[in-house]
Design a protein around this motif. Structure first.
Motif, short mmCIF file in Angstrom:
data_model
loop_
_atom_site.label_atom_id
_atom_site.label_comp_id
_atom_site.label_asym_id
_atom_site.label_seq_id
_atom_site.Cartn_x
_atom_site.Cartn_y
_atom_site.Cartn_z
N ILE A 54 -21.08 24.79 -36.42
CA ILE A 54 -20.28 24.36 -35.26
C ILE A 54 -20.97 23.19 -34.59
CG2 ILE A 54 -19.30 25.06 -33.04
CD1 ILE A 54 -19.44 27.99 -34.03
N GLN A 55 -20.29 22.07 -34.53
CA GLN A 55 -20.88 20.87 -33.92
C GLN A 55 -20.53 20.78 -32.44
OE1 GLN A 55 -20.18 17.10 -36.01
NE2 GLN A 55 -19.83 16.15 -34.01
N VAL A 56 -21.54 20.52 -31.61
CA VAL A 56 -21.30 20.17 -30.21
C VAL A 56 -21.49 18.66 -30.12
CG1 VAL A 56 -22.06 20.42 -27.83
CG2 VAL A 56 -22.06 22.40 -29.36
N GLY A 57 -20.47 17.96 -29.68
CA GLY A 57 -20.52 16.51 -29.66
C GLY A 57 -21.36 15.98 -28.50
N ALA A 58 -21.66 14.69 -28.56
CA ALA A 58 -22.46 14.05 -27.52
C ALA A 58 -21.85 14.23 -26.15
CB ALA A 58 -22.60 12.56 -27.84
N LYS A 59 -20.53 14.24 -26.08
CA LYS A 59 -19.86 14.34 -24.78
C LYS A 59 -19.99 15.72 -24.16
CE LYS A 59 -16.86 10.41 -25.36
NZ LYS A 59 -15.73 9.84 -26.09
N ASN A 60 -20.33 16.71 -24.95
CA ASN A 60 -20.51 18.05 -24.42
C ASN A 60 -21.97 18.53 -24.50
OD1 ASN A 60 -17.90 19.20 -23.47
ND2 ASN A 60 -17.24 18.53 -25.49
N CYS A 61 -22.88 17.60 -24.67
CA CYS A 61 -24.30 17.98 -24.81
C CYS A 61 -24.80 18.70 -23.56
CB CYS A 61 -25.13 16.72 -25.06
SG CYS A 61 -26.90 16.98 -25.20
N PHE A 62 -24.22 18.38 -22.41
CA PHE A 62 -24.63 19.02 -21.15
C PHE A 62 -23.58 20.01 -20.64
CE2 PHE A 62 -27.16 14.89 -20.20
CZ PHE A 62 -28.27 15.37 -20.88
N ASN A 63 -22.66 20.39 -21.51
CA ASN A 63 -21.66 21.41 -21.16
C ASN A 63 -22.32 22.77 -21.38
OD1 ASN A 63 -19.56 23.23 -21.08
ND2 ASN A 63 -18.15 21.99 -22.31
N LYS A 106 -24.23 28.07 -23.70
CA LYS A 106 -24.61 29.47 -23.49
C LYS A 106 -23.80 30.41 -24.38
CE LYS A 106 -25.72 29.06 -18.53
NZ LYS A 106 -25.20 29.39 -17.19
N LYS A 107 -22.50 30.14 -24.43
CA LYS A 107 -21.64 31.02 -25.23
C LYS A 107 -21.91 30.85 -26.73
CE LYS A 107 -18.16 31.56 -21.66
NZ LYS A 107 -16.87 31.11 -21.09
N LEU A 108 -22.27 29.66 -27.14
CA LEU A 108 -22.65 29.46 -28.54
C LEU A 108 -23.97 30.17 -28.86
CD1 LEU A 108 -21.55 25.75 -29.03
CD2 LEU A 108 -20.47 27.79 -30.04
N GLY A 109 -24.74 30.41 -27.83
CA GLY A 109 -25.98 31.16 -28.01
C GLY A 109 -25.73 32.62 -28.38
N LYS A 110 -24.53 33.08 -28.12
CA LYS A 110 -24.16 34.46 -28.48
C LYS A 110 -23.41 34.51 -29.80
CE LYS A 110 -25.70 36.15 -24.62
NZ LYS A 110 -27.02 36.85 -24.71
N CYS A 111 -23.26 33.38 -30.43
CA CYS A 111 -22.42 33.22 -31.60
C CYS A 111 -23.28 33.37 -32.86
CB CYS A 111 -21.82 31.81 -31.49
SG CYS A 111 -20.73 31.32 -32.77
N LYS A 112 -22.66 33.79 -33.97
CA LYS A 112 -23.45 34.01 -35.19
C LYS A 112 -23.55 32.78 -36.08
CE LYS A 112 -22.90 38.98 -35.40
NZ LYS A 112 -22.08 39.04 -34.14
N LYS A 113 -22.82 31.74 -35.78
CA LYS A 113 -22.85 30.57 -36.65
C LYS A 113 -23.87 29.54 -36.14
CE LYS A 113 -19.73 31.78 -39.68
NZ LYS A 113 -18.38 31.28 -39.77
N PRO A 114 -24.44 28.79 -37.09
CA PRO A 114 -25.36 27.70 -36.69
C PRO A 114 -24.63 26.65 -35.86
CG PRO A 114 -25.47 28.09 -39.06
CD PRO A 114 -24.31 28.89 -38.56
N VAL A 115 -25.38 26.00 -35.02
CA VAL A 115 -24.81 24.97 -34.14
C VAL A 115 -25.54 23.65 -34.37
CG1 VAL A 115 -24.44 24.28 -31.73
CG2 VAL A 115 -24.25 26.70 -32.37
N MET A 116 -24.78 22.59 -34.55
CA MET A 116 -25.39 21.25 -34.61
C MET A 116 -25.13 20.57 -33.27
SD MET A 116 -25.23 18.21 -37.38
CE MET A 116 -23.52 17.78 -37.16
#
Lengths: 260, 260, 260, 260
Positions: D103-112, D117-127
Motif C-alpha cells: 500500500i503506497q502512501v503518496g507524498a501528499k499524504n506523508c503527514f496525514n 496510524k490506521k495503516l499501522g494496524k494493517c497487515k500489508k506492507p506500506v510504501m
C-alpha cells in the motif's frame, strides 16, 4: 474592485480584521474557560484550540480528541464565540459538522484531497491552511476541491512555507496575502504564530499581516505560555495579546481610511 | 531595549521610517532629474538608482556605469538628496568613495567577501542586501566582514530569498526584520520591489515592512514605468508612490505611538 | 548526439570521468606534497586546494592566499598534475593566469559578474561552481558571461543548492547533470563533498554523480582528515579515497559500454 | 554493518535492486495487461499503477478508483507480480488490505497521520513516499506513526523535494538514500519519474539512485507514453525501459562486488 467574499464575518469588502485566538491545544475545560474569558474581554469573537493535533513526532501529545471538541463547543456557547478547530480524518466529519463552527484543515492535510472533497459536501465553513510546500496556485486549487463539492465558504490561511531559513519554523510568505486577493475572492487570514515558532516575533509578524491587508489573523495565546502542553515557545500571554489586539485595530484603521 | 545604531539618518531608536526611492537603473540625466524632482516633492530624502547593473543575462543592458554614477551625484547635489547605488567590483571603490553617499552591495555580491573586506576600509556607509540564499546568520556574518575592517556604518536590506513559490520573484522574509533586530543593532531596510517583481504587490508588501518595524523601505519608481529600461514591471508611478509614502507615515506613526 | 566540449581533458564525447582531488585548503608545502604524492599513485591527474578561502565567518582561517597558490604550483609541477584553485577577487587574475591551470569560481561568486567578465578575457580555463540559489538557467547565463568575453573553456560544477533539508549542508541536485547536458555543450563536474558536509555520505553521492553521467567529480581528501584546518568533517582519508577511485572507474565503464 | 530490514523482497543485506514499474494511472484492463506482460518479460516483479489519483487540479482525471484496484489485482495475479498502489483515504483501508500487496502512501499524504496510524494496524506492507516539504527526520517520524501501530513493514520512497529549481518538477534529494541508511533499517526506494517530470532525465536519475545505494527504483512506463492519461511527459516506453533495467543490473553489480 471585484466583490470579495465574506465567510462567518471574515473578509468581504468592509475591511474589518478578524482576530482568531486561543491555545494551540485544548488542555482542560478550566484552562479553556479562563482563556476564552480573557479573550472575550479583549473583544475577540473567534476561539481557536486544537483537539486533534497532527504532531510530527508520534510520541508527543496527540490532543484530547473528541473530549477537546466538546469542551471547545461548551466554552464557545458560554461566551458566544465562534469556534475553530482542526480536522484530521474524514471519519470525524459528522462530529465536526455538529460541534464546530469553522472546520480547519491544517497545513499537513492541505493536499489530502479526499478530506477536502468530503468537506465540500459539508455545511460548515472550512479554513484551509496553506501546505508548507504549496505554491499559491496549488493552494487555491486545493480550495477548489472544497468549492467544487458545493461548499463556497472557504477561508484561506497563510501560515508559512518551507525555506532554507532556520531562524523561524517556517517562512511567512507575506506577499501571498495580496497575491491571493488578486486571484481569488476568498478571505485570507494569516497565522504568524506557527511560522514564527517563538513569541518574540509574533507582534511584528501580526502587524505586518494586517498592514499587508489580511482579512484576519490567528494568534496563539495561553494564560501561562510556559505551561502550554504544545508549542509553548510561541504562545503570547494575555498582556502581550491585549496590547497586540489594540495595535491590530490601529493598523487596520489606517488601511480602511486609506483604501485597500 | 538596547541602543540601536543610526546610519545616515536610518535606524536608531527614534523610529522614523526612511524612504529610499528611485529608478532601477539610471537611464539619462533628464529622466533622473525629473524623478528626483518628484521624489523631493514627496518628501523623499534618499535617491537610489543603479549605474552598474549585475544582470542575470549578459546580453541585457548593464547600466551606464561611471556616467550613471556622475549623473546620480549631480542630481543628488541639485536636490540635496542622499544617493545610494550599487557597487559590483573592488576596483570601483575609489570612485564610489568619492561620488556616492551610501554604497550598496547587491544580493548577488552578499558573499563576495573580498569586496566586503575592502568596503570595511572605506569611509562611506554600506547598505548590504541579503543574498538570495543567505540565512539571517550568514547575512549578519557578511556584515561582520565589513565591520571587522573598521566600518561600522552598515545598513542591512532584506530583499527576498529563494523559495519554491513562483508568484513572486523572491519570497520576502518579513520575519527577518524582527529577527535581525534581536541579533544586531544595525538598521534594517526592506526592498519590496525586487521581491515582488510586479507593481501590484508593492504597496501591500511595503506597508507590511513598515508595520513589521523596518527602519526604512526602498522602492522603485519611474515617471513612466512601462518605459523603464530595467525591471519595468515592478516600478511604481509617481501617483501610486506619493500615496504610498503617506501610508508609510501613517503606519509608522502607529508603531511610534504604541512603542516598538 | 551533439558534440560536447572538452576542457583540459574533462568532458567531450569519449566519456572518461575526471577525478579532481585534494585538500579543502592548502595548509603547508609538506602536507600538500604528501597528499599529491598519494593522489598521483591513485592515478589522479587533477589537484585541487584552496588558497583564498571565502569563509562564511570572517573570524575563521581565510587561507594562505598567495603563498598557497605558489605551493600548489610547485607541487603541481613536481607531480605533473593539473592544479585547480579558487579565485575571489578580480585583482588576483594576473597571478592566477600565471600560476593556476584551471581557475575556479566558487558558489559564492557565481553571480559576481565583473569577475566573470574579466575571466572571459583570460587565457586559462574556468571552473564555475553553481551558486547555492542559482537555477540551472541562471548558472548557464553566468557561464555565458565568461564565454561572451571570448573564453570558451568553461567547466560547470554542481555542488548543491539551498533547500530546507538540513541533514546535509546543501542539497546536491543530481538531476542538473542531465539537464545541463541537454542545454549546453560544456563539461559538467560534481562536487559531492561540499554538498554532503560529512564524509560518510561522500561515496554514495560520488557514485551517484558518475552514474548520472558527470564528466568529472571533485572530492576532498586529506592525509589526516580530522586535522584538516577547514571542513574537517567532509574530507576522505587516502584509503577511503583510493577505493572510491576504483569504484568510479567501474561505474564509468558501465556507462561507457552501455552508451550515454 | 547493522542488519537492514527486508520488506516483500525489497531491501535487506543481500543488496538486490528491486524494480517497480508500471503506468502512472490504471486506464483500462487491456492497457494494464499489455504493460504487465512487457514488464514481466523484462524480469520486473513489482507492478505499480494508480487507481486513486490525488491530482493537484480537481478538474483533472481522478483515477478509476475501485475499478482500477480490481484490474490491478487481476493483472497482478495473472502475471504473478506484486502490486503497489496508492491509498488516499482511511475508509479504503479494508479494500486495500484485501486487494493490494504493497500500500503506497503518496507524498501528499506523508503527514496525514490518521491514515498512517490506521495503516499501522494493517497487515500489508506500506510504501511511504517522502512529502515534498519533509525533512528526512520528519519523514522517518511519519514512518514511526505506522511502525508504532505494530506494522514494521515500511518501505521508504524518496521522490524529490520542493526547491527553487524549476527545470524539474521536484529536486530529487539523492543524498537522502545514504542519510536514511544511516538513521534507519528500513528499505529505501527512489522514484525518479515524479521528480524529473520528463522522460529524458529518467535514465540518468535512475542510475544515480542505484549507484547511491537505493534498495529499489520505481519508474513509470507506458506502452505509448504520449497517450498516457496522466503525466504523459515522464513515462518511458518499453524500449527505453528494457535497456534501463539492464543498466540498473550492471550498476548494482558494481556496488555488490565492491561492498556497500
Amino acid at each position: 474592485m471585484s466583490e470579495r467574499l465574506q465567510v462567518m464575518g471574515i473578509g468581504g469588502n468592509e475591511n474589518g480584521c478578524a482576530v482568531i485566538a486561543g491555545p494551540c491545544a485544548i488542555e482542560s475545560k478550566m484552562i479553556t474557560d479562563r482563556i476564552a474569558d480573557s479573550l472575550k474581554r479583549c473583544g475577540v469573537r473567534y476561539l481557536r484550540g486544537g483537539a486533534f493535533k497532527p504532531r510530527t513526532n508520534p510520541k508527543e501529545f496527540q490532543g484530547m480528541r473528541k473530549a477537546g471538541i466538546e469542551i471547545l463547543r461548551e466554552i464557545g456557547d458560554k461566551y458566544q464565540m465562534v469556534v475553530v478547530t482542526e480536522i484530521v480524518d474524514t471519519e470525524h466529519i459528522p462530529m465536526f459538522e455538529e460541534l464546530v463552527d469553522i472546520i480547519q484543515v491544517g497545513a499537513k492535510n492541505c493536499f489530502n484531497y479526499e478530506l477536502l472533497k468530503k468537506l465540500g459536501k459539508c455545511k460548515k465553513p472550512v479554513m484551509l491552511k496553506r501546505g508548507a510546500s504549496a505554491k499559491v496556485s496549488e493552494w487555491l486549487m486545493a480550495a477548489d476541491y472544497i468549492r467544487h463539492g458545493g461548499n463556497e465558504n472557504v477561508i484561506l490561511c497563510e501560515r508559512g512555507i518551507r525555506s532554507f531559513e532556520d531562524s523561524t519554523r517556517f517562512t511567512l510568505d507575506i506577499s501571498s496575502v495580496q497575491v491571493v486577493k488578486e486571484l481569488s475572492k476568498l478571505p485570507v487570514v494569516v497565522d504568524p504564530s506557527h511560522a514564527a515558532g517563538r513569541r518574540s516575533l509574533v507582534r511584528s509578524m501580526t502587524l505586518a499581516a494586517v498592514a499587508a491587508g489580511a482579512d484576519g489573523v490567528m494568534v496563539e495565546v495561553h494564560e501561562v505560555p510556559s505551561e502550554s502542553m504544545v508549542d509553548a515557545e510561541q504562545a503570547l500571554d494575555m498582556l502581550e495579546f491585549s496590547k497586540l489586539v489594540e495595535d491590530v485595530e490601529l493598523i487596520r484603521e489606517v488601511r480602511n481610511v486609506r483604501g485597500t
